[in-house]
Structure formats: C-alpha cells, structure tokens
Design an enzyme around this catalytic site. Sequence first.
Site, PDB file in Angstrom:
ATOM      1  N   THR A   1      -0.495   9.401   0.606  1.00  0.00           N
ATOM      2  CA  THR A   1      -1.237   8.207   0.207  1.00  0.00           C
ATOM      3  C   THR A   1      -0.205   7.151  -0.173  1.00  0.00           C
ATOM      4  OG1 THR A   1      -3.099   9.499  -0.585  1.00  0.00           O
ATOM      5  CG2 THR A   1      -2.921   7.231  -1.379  1.00  0.00           C
TER       6      THR A   1
ATOM      7  N   LYS B   1      -0.596   7.034  -9.377  1.00  0.00           N
ATOM      8  CA  LYS B   1       0.087   6.271  -8.318  1.00  0.00           C
ATOM      9  C   LYS B   1      -0.917   5.684  -7.336  1.00  0.00           C
ATOM     10  CE  LYS B   1       1.326   8.328  -4.728  1.00  0.00           C
ATOM     11  NZ  LYS B   1       0.773   8.610  -3.378  1.00  0.00           N
TER      12      LYS B   1
ATOM     13  N   LYS C   1      -8.269   5.446   2.477  1.00  0.00           N
ATOM     14  CA  LYS C   1      -7.927   6.359   1.387  1.00  0.00           C
ATOM     15  C   LYS C   1      -8.091   5.669   0.034  1.00  0.00           C
ATOM     16  CE  LYS C   1      -6.606  10.087  -0.702  1.00  0.00           C
ATOM     17  NZ  LYS C   1      -5.323  10.772  -0.501  1.00  0.00           N
TER      18      LYS C   1
END
Length: 295
Positions: free
Chosen positions: A101, A244, A176
């Site tokens: 990701t 993150k 995502k």
Amino acid sequence: MLTTENTVIGFIGTGVMGKSMAGHLMEAGYPLVIHTRTKEKAEELLANGAQWAESPKEIAEKANVVFTIIGTPADVEEVYLGGDGLVQNGRENTYLIDMTTSTPTLAEKIYNEAKKKGMHALDAPVSGGDIGAREARLAIMVGGDQEAFDQVKPILELLGKNIILQGNAGAGQHTKMSNQIAIATNMIGVTEAIIYAEKAGLDPEKVLKTISTGAAGSWSLSNLTPRVIKGDFAPGFSIKHFIKDMGIGLEEAEKMDLDMPGLALAYSLYKRLADAGESESGTQALYKYWGLENK
C-alpha cells in the site's frame, strides 16, 4: 503467455502476508527467487526450494515477474527506482507488481520509468490480511495497462479471488485508500460494539454470533472480533502499517480538497495507541484504546 516453464518469479518482502503469498507461487510450480530485509523470515521458503537473492538488483537480473510487498513508500521507491533497484537493473518485458500500500503518485512514477525500459509495472495492493494471504483469497486492486494485467492475472489468481483492474497506473492505490478508509471507521464501530456489550454485562461471543449475521456484519467483525474476545492482538495487519496507510489517505484527500472526519478520528485513535507502545499489535488492538482512556 507466462507459464511455469518460461517464468521465474522474484518476490521481495516475506513478512506476515508475503510469506504465504510466495508459498502459493512455489506450490503452483513457479521457480522463486526471494529477498527480504531480514533473511531469517525467509528460512522456511528457502528450505522448501526458493533461491535467495542478496538484493533487488539480483532479483531483477534473474526474474521476469517480480512481486513486492514491503514497508513504506520510501522503501518502494528505493526498491524500484534506486541504483540497485528493479527498474534500473531489470530486463525488457519484465512484469513488476507492487502489492505494497503506497501512494498513487509513486505508482504512476514507477509505471512511467518502467515503461521507458520496456517493462510493465502494475500497482496491485491487497486486502484480506494474514488470513486472506494464507487462504489465497485476497482482494487485489490493480492499476496499469490492460495487456499487462491480462498477462499476469493467472498468477494473481493464485493469491486472490477478487481481482479487478481499476484503471490506469495509480488506480489500484486509490482503490486501496477507499478500502482503508472503510476499514478505519468500521474498526471504531466494531470495537465500540464489543466494549458496549461487555459493559452491559452481555456475553460478547453470543453478541458476536448474533450481530455478525445481520446488517452490522463485516469482514472485520467476523474475523477480528473473535481475536479481541480471546485477547489475541497479534498482527494480521499491524497498527504501524495502518497508520501509514491512513496518513496516505489523509494526504490524498487533502490534495482533492476533501474533508475526511471519520478517517481523521481513526487516525488519531490509532496514533495514541502507537504512542502507548502498541504499534506492532494488530489493528484489532483498537480495543485497548478504552483501557487507555480509563487510566
């Protein structure tokens, strides 16, 4: 057509998810060359026949299909675009598939640099955590060219069940982000529901059995809440990585002049948990936030 006879797969990143994913590729008969930051994490794969590479450069020199699932966007940029990276040292017609990701902007940059060398880059982040990786039923969100996607789709099908080309380079990463945004606020609801049930004197297992089959049902409720009830906070997906991801989502939303209050709230709660020493725990450890509030 890519087959086990004409394909050598490189795999970089054999952590919680990557280890299972690489194993599925080996089980399908593909020769596998692997590299990871901590070699000890690859010992089982090496014992089963995978070949070790000392660097991404060595992977690029040996493999014509390369998967990566690593840490941060900075890690991705170094592995792909650094001097010892995949693009600099790879061969024409190599397929590069980043399942980390990362940021849509970086995905586009990698795609463009790879294209200059006649290589095919796809951003293909995944969802499903350690369970989805282990059972080969990940959701795979892909950005890139249709032709490259068609070539590697049979290999992707060894890893997941829901595999969709979302659009051009970067589209997989944007998808995502949508996934992580949905999970972020859902995790608040899931953990609050169990906290509420416990405070009300209910049996949380009975409550879960009831509400997971109704309108409240979700992947997180069915797969992560049982871990919470058992006191299992081991990472299928760690808080530090989720933070993150949410940070990327907030940055992308800001670029689009989009306010995301739910995501911002989830980010703040998880940040507090990380600051309290829970960064390596799984995302279900959000349950522990209420313990912090009571201290």
